[in-house]
Design an enzyme around this catalytic site. Structure first.
Site, short mmCIF file in Angstrom:
data_model
loop_
_atom_site.label_atom_id
_atom_site.label_comp_id
_atom_site.label_asym_id
_atom_site.label_seq_id
_atom_site.Cartn_x
_atom_site.Cartn_y
_atom_site.Cartn_z
N GLY A 26 4.64 -45.97 34.74
CA GLY A 26 3.53 -45.17 34.24
C GLY A 26 3.03 -45.75 32.94
CD GLN B 241 2.64 -45.77 27.12
OE1 GLN B 241 2.36 -45.26 28.19
NE2 GLN B 241 3.79 -46.39 26.90
CB CYS C 26 8.86 -45.26 26.30
SG CYS C 26 7.12 -45.13 25.87
CG LEU C 27 6.10 -49.61 29.89
CD1 LEU C 27 4.80 -49.80 30.68
CD2 LEU C 27 7.11 -50.68 30.24
CG HIS D 220 7.35 -40.63 29.87
ND1 HIS D 220 8.56 -40.83 29.24
CD2 HIS D 220 6.53 -41.63 29.44
CE1 HIS D 220 8.46 -41.90 28.45
NE2 HIS D 220 7.25 -42.40 28.57
CD GLU D 221 3.37 -42.69 31.31
OE1 GLU D 221 2.64 -42.95 30.34
OE2 GLU D 221 4.47 -43.25 31.48
CG HIS E 166 2.79 -41.69 26.20
ND1 HIS E 166 3.20 -42.25 25.01
CD2 HIS E 166 3.67 -42.13 27.15
CE1 HIS E 166 4.28 -42.98 25.22
NE2 HIS E 166 4.60 -42.92 26.50
#
Length: 174
Positions: A46, A51, A99-100, A141-142, A145
């Site tokens: 995701g 991000q 997380c990226l 999660h996304e 963000h």
């Protein structure tokens, strides 16, 4: 399509609420394509627009697992515009999240087991989906963000301090 730079913990854009998307045009579709390419390149499941430094309420998700924990869940890639969790179960589950934007750092995070999400597609048409398991977790999660919330914000103060210590050490070794 183009790879975008993934912003890392410490970048202000990750802590700011993202602006609603109002224009459903070719630029939005191109942004989603760039996000998918960036997510796949980074081996993520995701990615939220903040991000990659874009303060818009757009996420892409494609949960997939290639390990022995796989529940053999198969999902289609999704792009969700202006998504929001409108309902969540009282039942929760703890799973490892990463997380990226905080590469290499993982920790157990407790989240509702299933959620109902309302959003729009890339053409602006409304959609609703119910999600559980890996998809439900990825959506939560996304969407976090988009509100400036990171998975580390769901940790206890002690676990968060320990993770941040590991993060600073990893940055210093780069």
């Amino acid at each position: 399509m183009a790879l975008r730079e993934i912003r890392l913990l410490g970048d202000d854009v990750l802590r700011e609420p993202a602006a609603p998307v109002e224009s459903f045009d070719e630029d939005l579709r191109a942004l989603a394509e760039d996000m998918w390419e960036t997510m796949y390149h980074a081996d993520g499941i995701g990615l939220a627009a903040p991000q990659i430094g874009i303060s818009k309420r757009l996420i892409v998700v494609h949960p997939r697992r290639s390990d022995e924990r796989a529940e053999q869940e198969e999902y289609e890639p999704l792009a969700l515009v202006n998504p929001r969790v409108v309902e969540s179960s009282g039942q929760t589950d703890k799973e490892i999240e990463g997380c990226l934007s905080i590469p290499g750092m993982e920790e157990y995070v407790e989240r509702p087991l299933d959620v109902r999400v309302e959003a729009q597609d890339l053409d602006g048409s409304p959609l609703e989906l119910k999600a559980e398991g890996l998809l439900g977790r990825a959506l939560q999660h996304e969407i976090d963000h988009l509100d400036g919330v990171l998975f580390i914000d769901h940790l206890s103060p002690l676990k968060r301090r320990l993770l941040m210590k590991r993060w600073r050490k990893a940055l210093a070794e780069r």
